[in-house]
Scaffold this active site. Structure first.
Site, mmCIF file in Angstrom:
data_model
loop_
_atom_site.group_PDB
_atom_site.id
_atom_site.type_symbol
_atom_site.label_atom_id
_atom_site.label_comp_id
_atom_site.label_asym_id
_atom_site.label_seq_id
_atom_site.Cartn_x
_atom_site.Cartn_y
_atom_site.Cartn_z
ATOM 1 N N ASN A 1 10.211 -11.640 -19.332
ATOM 2 C CA ASN A 1 9.724 -11.634 -18.281
ATOM 3 C C ASN A 1 8.168 -10.721 -17.810
ATOM 4 O OD1 ASN A 1 11.752 -13.359 -17.665
ATOM 5 N ND2 ASN A 1 10.796 -13.488 -15.464
ATOM 6 N N HIS B 1 8.832 -5.386 -10.229
ATOM 7 C CA HIS B 1 7.954 -5.646 -10.543
ATOM 8 C C HIS B 1 6.592 -5.395 -10.256
ATOM 9 C CE1 HIS B 1 10.648 -9.178 -9.272
ATOM 10 N NE2 HIS B 1 10.304 -9.756 -10.664
ATOM 11 N N ASP C 1 8.698 -19.521 -12.030
ATOM 12 C CA ASP C 1 8.955 -18.462 -11.435
ATOM 13 C C ASP C 1 9.110 -17.965 -10.126
ATOM 14 O OD1 ASP C 1 10.049 -15.905 -12.154
ATOM 15 O OD2 ASP C 1 7.782 -14.818 -12.303
ATOM 16 N N HIS C 2 10.956 -17.889 -9.732
ATOM 17 C CA HIS C 2 10.183 -16.860 -7.877
ATOM 18 C C HIS C 2 10.422 -17.885 -7.471
ATOM 19 C CE1 HIS C 2 11.590 -12.942 -9.003
ATOM 20 N NE2 HIS C 2 11.001 -13.016 -9.845
ATOM 21 N N GLY D 1 10.526 -7.634 -14.718
ATOM 22 C CA GLY D 1 9.692 -6.512 -13.686
ATOM 23 C C GLY D 1 9.511 -6.024 -15.676
ATOM 24 N N ALA D 2 9.539 -6.183 -16.928
ATOM 25 C CA ALA D 2 9.119 -5.346 -18.002
ATOM 26 C C ALA D 2 8.045 -5.142 -18.154
ATOM 27 C CB ALA D 2 10.147 -6.625 -18.515
ATOM 28 N N SER D 3 7.161 -5.642 -17.560
ATOM 29 C CA SER D 3 5.468 -5.116 -17.276
ATOM 30 C C SER D 3 5.873 -3.384 -17.088
ATOM 31 C CB SER D 3 4.592 -5.689 -16.390
ATOM 32 O OG SER D 3 4.378 -6.730 -16.758
ATOM 33 N N ALA E 1 4.798 -9.820 -16.872
ATOM 34 C CA ALA E 1 3.259 -10.356 -15.832
ATOM 35 C C ALA E 1 1.510 -9.585 -15.770
ATOM 36 C CB ALA E 1 3.987 -11.466 -14.771
ATOM 37 N N THR E 2 2.115 -8.640 -15.226
ATOM 38 C CA THR E 2 1.600 -7.451 -15.248
ATOM 39 C C THR E 2 0.747 -7.008 -16.359
ATOM 40 O OG1 THR E 2 2.506 -7.118 -12.889
ATOM 41 C CG2 THR E 2 0.630 -5.747 -13.820
#
Length: 284
Positions: free
Chosen positions: A230, A180, A82-83, A209-211, A232-233
């Site tokens: 995606n 993000h 990722d990234h 950046g879906a968090s 993450a947070t």
């Protein structure tokens, strides 16, 4: 089942109108939570690792743990870089066993972005690995990558078609208003832009950046063509909060088998919820 690329799972998601969740993992415990929960809900799943995660955990460890999970469970499992910005790093991890990668050249000029992505595509496709690239830039912070809000740019639909045609990528990450990390205000997604991009290109579309984005907005984005989401947070916060709470209540505890348990359980609830939001339950 062996570790897969994201190619077929995203094509199926695109065809059937759901999204495959890509969860950022960092260690054994977070990987276990994701694959165990995905198996319970019979969902395909993507295990994503940023550059610093693979430095921290070890790419070989991640591959080995994912291989154990793929043999244990009969669900599609992919491991995804990722990234990533360094082409040689990507090639190294593909050689190690990763079948999916994102090359992030969004900070480069348009032409340089195309050139670096083509380099990765040419290499990855030799090993049946898939490549995701980003056009436009998301604001906020992803791992060690920080993009100031003033530098965030939305994806141009006409340019997206040319970008896909010239690079040969397998999926496209687009910038339509997500960010993000956590939002400083209300999330506003440009769905008209998403529709235009979907009409212009035929590869699967990815929402980074879906968090912290409300569920109804994520679901609408999926209904309009997003087929990889995606997260993450939204996973890190409940995991770390449960750890803090446990130590606050048990300051003398020193057994990871005990203090990791509530953290994993707290994260599991979020993973299950995100699978429901993505509509990937029972899509194995």
């Amino acid at each position: 089942m062996k570790i897969l690329s994201t190619k077929e799972m995203l094509k199926r998601a695109q065809k059937e109108g759901y999204a495959v969740p890509a969860f950022n993992i960092h260690n054994l415990e977070t990987l276990q939570v994701v694959v165990d929960t995905a198996n319970e809900l019979k969902s395909p799943v993507i295990l994503a690792g940023t550059p610093s995660t693979l430095v921290y955990a070890g790419g070989d460890y991640i591959v080995s743990m994912a291989e154990v999970a793929s043999k244990k469970y009969d669900i599609p499992i992919a491991i995804h870089l990722d990234h990533y910005e360094d082409v040689e790093d990507i090639k190294h991890y593909i050689d190690l066993g990763f079948k999916s990668t994102m090359i992030d050249g969004s900070h480069l000029s348009y032409e340089d972005n195309i050139n670096i992505v083509k380099d990765v595509v040419d290499y990855a496709h030799r090993f049946d690995a898939t490549v995701e690239a980003e056009l436009g830039r998301l604001g906020g912070q992803e791992d060690d990558l920080v993009v100031d809000e003033k530098d965030a740019m939305y994806t141009n639909p006409a340019q997206a078609k040319e970008f896909v045609d010239k690079t040969g990528i397998d999926s496209l990450a687009i910038a339509i208003g997500t960010a993000h990390g956590l939002y400083k205000g209300e999330a506003r997604l440009d769905f008209d832009r998403l529709k235009e991009i979907r009409e212009a290109v035929d590869v699967p579309l990815v929402l980074h950046g879906a968090s912290d984005v409300p569920d109804y907005l994520v679901k609408k984005a999926i209904s309009l063509g997003i087929c990889k989401v995606n997260i993450a947070t939204d996973l890190k916060i409940p995991f770390s909060d449960a750890l803090k709470k446990y130590f606050s209540e048990n300051p003398k505890s020193n057994d990871p088998r005990k203090y990791m348990a509530p953290a994993k359980e707290s994260m599991k609830k979020v993973v299950a919820h995100k699978i429901e939001v993505c509509g990937s339950k029972n899509r194995y």
